[in-house]
Structure formats: C-alpha cells, structure tokens
Scaffold this motif. Structure first.
Motif, PDB file in Angstrom:
ATOM      1  N   ASP A  18      53.671  47.438  40.244  1.00 21.19           N
ATOM      2  CA  ASP A  18      53.471  47.976  41.582  1.00 21.19           C
ATOM      3  C   ASP A  18      52.046  47.640  42.023  1.00 21.19           C
ATOM      4  N   GLY A  19      51.893  47.164  43.251  1.00 16.65           N
ATOM      5  CA  GLY A  19      50.585  46.764  43.752  1.00 16.65           C
ATOM      6  C   GLY A  19      49.554  47.875  43.673  1.00 16.65           C
ATOM      7  N   GLN A  20      49.925  49.088  44.060  1.00 17.41           N
ATOM      8  CA  GLN A  20      48.975  50.200  44.009  1.00 17.41           C
ATOM      9  C   GLN A  20      48.638  50.562  42.573  1.00 17.41           C
ATOM     10  N   ALA A  21      49.615  50.471  41.684  1.00 13.98           N
ATOM     11  CA  ALA A  21      49.344  50.737  40.258  1.00 13.98           C
ATOM     12  C   ALA A  21      48.318  49.750  39.728  1.00 13.98           C
ATOM     13  N   LEU A  22      48.452  48.493  40.113  1.00 13.45           N
ATOM     14  CA  LEU A  22      47.519  47.471  39.659  1.00 13.45           C
ATOM     15  C   LEU A  22      46.122  47.715  40.225  1.00 13.45           C
ATOM     16  N   LEU A  23      46.030  48.025  41.503  1.00  9.04           N
ATOM     17  CA  LEU A  23      44.730  48.307  42.111  1.00  9.04           C
ATOM     18  C   LEU A  23      44.069  49.530  41.463  1.00  9.04           C
ATOM     19  N   ASP A  24      44.864  50.563  41.198  1.00 11.89           N
ATOM     20  CA  ASP A  24      44.326  51.754  40.526  1.00 11.89           C
ATOM     21  C   ASP A  24      43.837  51.399  39.126  1.00 11.89           C
ATOM     22  N   ALA A  25      44.593  50.571  38.420  1.00 15.82           N
ATOM     23  CA  ALA A  25      44.201  50.164  37.065  1.00 15.82           C
ATOM     24  C   ALA A  25      42.899  49.375  37.091  1.00 15.82           C
ATOM     25  N   ILE A  26      42.757  48.490  38.065  1.00  9.84           N
ATOM     26  CA  ILE A  26      41.523  47.704  38.187  1.00  9.84           C
ATOM     27  C   ILE A  26      40.338  48.620  38.445  1.00  9.84           C
ATOM     28  N   GLU A  27      40.481  49.537  39.384  1.00  8.63           N
ATOM     29  CA  GLU A  27      39.394  50.485  39.657  1.00  8.63           C
ATOM     30  C   GLU A  27      39.068  51.296  38.407  1.00  8.63           C
ATOM     31  N   TRP A  28      40.083  51.683  37.669  1.00 15.35           N
ATOM     32  CA  TRP A  28      39.916  52.490  36.461  1.00 15.35           C
ATOM     33  C   TRP A  28      39.118  51.732  35.399  1.00 15.35           C
ATOM     34  N   VAL A  29      39.470  50.463  35.132  1.00  9.73           N
ATOM     35  CA  VAL A  29      38.740  49.723  34.094  1.00  9.73           C
ATOM     36  C   VAL A  29      37.319  49.387  34.531  1.00  9.73           C
ATOM     37  N   ILE A  30      37.122  49.110  35.815  1.00  9.53           N
ATOM     38  CA  ILE A  30      35.773  48.818  36.311  1.00  9.53           C
ATOM     39  C   ILE A  30      34.903  50.077  36.225  1.00  9.53           C
ATOM     40  N   GLU A  31      35.463  51.210  36.628  1.00 12.67           N
ATOM     41  CA  GLU A  31      34.729  52.479  36.552  1.00 12.67           C
ATOM     42  C   GLU A  31      34.392  52.825  35.102  1.00 12.67           C
ATOM     43  N   THR A  32      35.354  52.636  34.216  1.00 13.70           N
ATOM     44  CA  THR A  32      35.135  52.922  32.801  1.00 13.70           C
ATOM     45  C   THR A  32      33.986  52.086  32.252  1.00 13.70           C
ATOM     46  N   LYS A  33      33.969  50.812  32.587  1.00 11.53           N
ATOM     47  CA  LYS A  33      32.901  49.924  32.113  1.00 11.53           C
ATOM     48  C   LYS A  33      31.569  50.335  32.710  1.00 11.53           C
ATOM     49  N   ARG A  34      31.556  50.621  33.996  1.00 10.72           N
ATOM     50  CA  ARG A  34      30.319  51.006  34.679  1.00 10.72           C
ATOM     51  C   ARG A  34      29.739  52.282  34.069  1.00 10.72           C
ATOM     52  N   GLU A  35      30.603  53.256  33.790  1.00  5.43           N
ATOM     53  CA  GLU A  35      30.156  54.529  33.226  1.00  5.43           C
ATOM     54  C   GLU A  35      29.787  54.405  31.750  1.00  5.43           C
ATOM     55  N   GLY A  36      30.289  53.363  31.110  1.00  3.16           N
ATOM     56  CA  GLY A  36      30.045  53.223  29.685  1.00  3.16           C
ATOM     57  C   GLY A  36      30.850  54.204  28.859  1.00  3.16           C
ATOM     58  N   THR A  37      31.914  54.730  29.461  1.00  7.49           N
ATOM     59  CA  THR A  37      32.754  55.680  28.741  1.00  7.49           C
ATOM     60  C   THR A  37      33.833  54.944  27.979  1.00  7.49           C
ATOM     61  N   ARG A  38      34.316  55.579  26.958  1.00  5.79           N
ATOM     62  CA  ARG A  38      35.423  55.029  26.184  1.00  5.79           C
ATOM     63  C   ARG A  38      36.645  55.873  26.498  1.00  5.79           C
TER      64      ARG A  38
END
Length: 153
Positions: free
Chosen positions: A111-131
């Motif tokens: 699903d397009g929105q699922a993919l966009l949410d996943a992208i935001e999620w991995v970028i945010e995770t990397k930016r925050e340095g959270t695991r």
C-alpha cells in the motif's frame, strides 16, 4: 508531507521497470528525490550517497541474495536504512530480509501509504539514533499498528 531542508533520497532497487516507475512517481509526489536502479550492482556503483533517506530493495532482485549486503553498503559509504520488499510473504523470505540487514520487510503489493509511513519511520529512527524492533508486514496485514511504539530500550 513536510520535508526538512536536507533533501531526502529514496533509492529504489527493483528489476521490474514498471515497479521502479510506479514507486518513483509515488516518492516524487511525496517530496522525495529518487534514484531508481535495476540492480544491487548499480546501487553499489553510486559514487555518492545521500545523507538522509533510505533504500527500498526488492530482495528477489538478482544479486540481492547476499548476506553481506549491509556490510557491502557500509564499505561503499552508506548506512542508509534498508526496507526489504518481496512478493513472497513466507517465513523464509522474512528471515532473509532480516539476514541482509533490513530495518523492516513489506510484502508486495505494498500500500502506498504503508510504504510512505515505513520510509518516514526508518528515517526518523536513524535520525534519532534509536533502535527499534524489526518488523515484517504482509500485504494483507494492517500496517500502522506495527509502526507505532516499537522503540527498544
């Protein structure tokens, strides 16, 4: 969807031209810069990688079946998060996605929105340095509950 000053780049690696084109349109319409590539070799051949973004990889793409992919990407100068995609949703495919170092697995068709949410999620995770815990979502599963509250302590 608001973007920060630094351009976020999505590297799309899929052997299927029509999939690359469709995902590229979705990413551009959502404000991302796109690098659409047919093979892992093309990805590894990039001379420069974005500082912010992610890699969408169809793990059935030829030459994506190397357990050392994450290390190869690091050796080529990037630690961008990796989202694995595949039409197969079986346990072996999900296990492989995890083995190659992806942050999460999404089953096709995605699903397009699922993919966009996943992208935001991995970028945010990397930016925050959270695991966060690893996630696998098949095409027929509700995805949003998987992306919420997944921080590990």
């Amino acid at each position: 969807m608001a973007r920060e000053a630094e351009q976020q780049v999505v590297y799309i690696v899929d052997a299927d031209t029509s999939v690359r084109q469709a995902l590229s349109r979705l990413m551009r319409a959502s404000g991302f810069e796109v690098r659409a590539l047919a093979t892992v070799e093309e990805l590894l051949g990039q001379t420069q990688y974005a500082a912010v973004g992610c890699i969408l990889l169809d793990i059935t793409t030829p030459c994506a079946r190397t357990a050392g992919l994450r290390a190869e990407l690091h050796d080529h100068g990037t630690d961008l998060p990796l989202i694995a995609l595949a039409a197969r949703h079986d346990a072996a495919t999900r296990r492989w996605a995890r083995t190659i170092g992806s942050e999460l697995f999404l089953g096709k068709p995605v699903d397009g929105q699922a993919l966009l949410d996943a992208i935001e999620w991995v970028i945010e995770t990397k930016r925050e340095g959270t695991r966060r815990s690893w996630i696998a979502v098949s095409a027929d599963q509700p995805y949003r509950r998987h992306l919420r509250h997944r921080k590990l302590k």
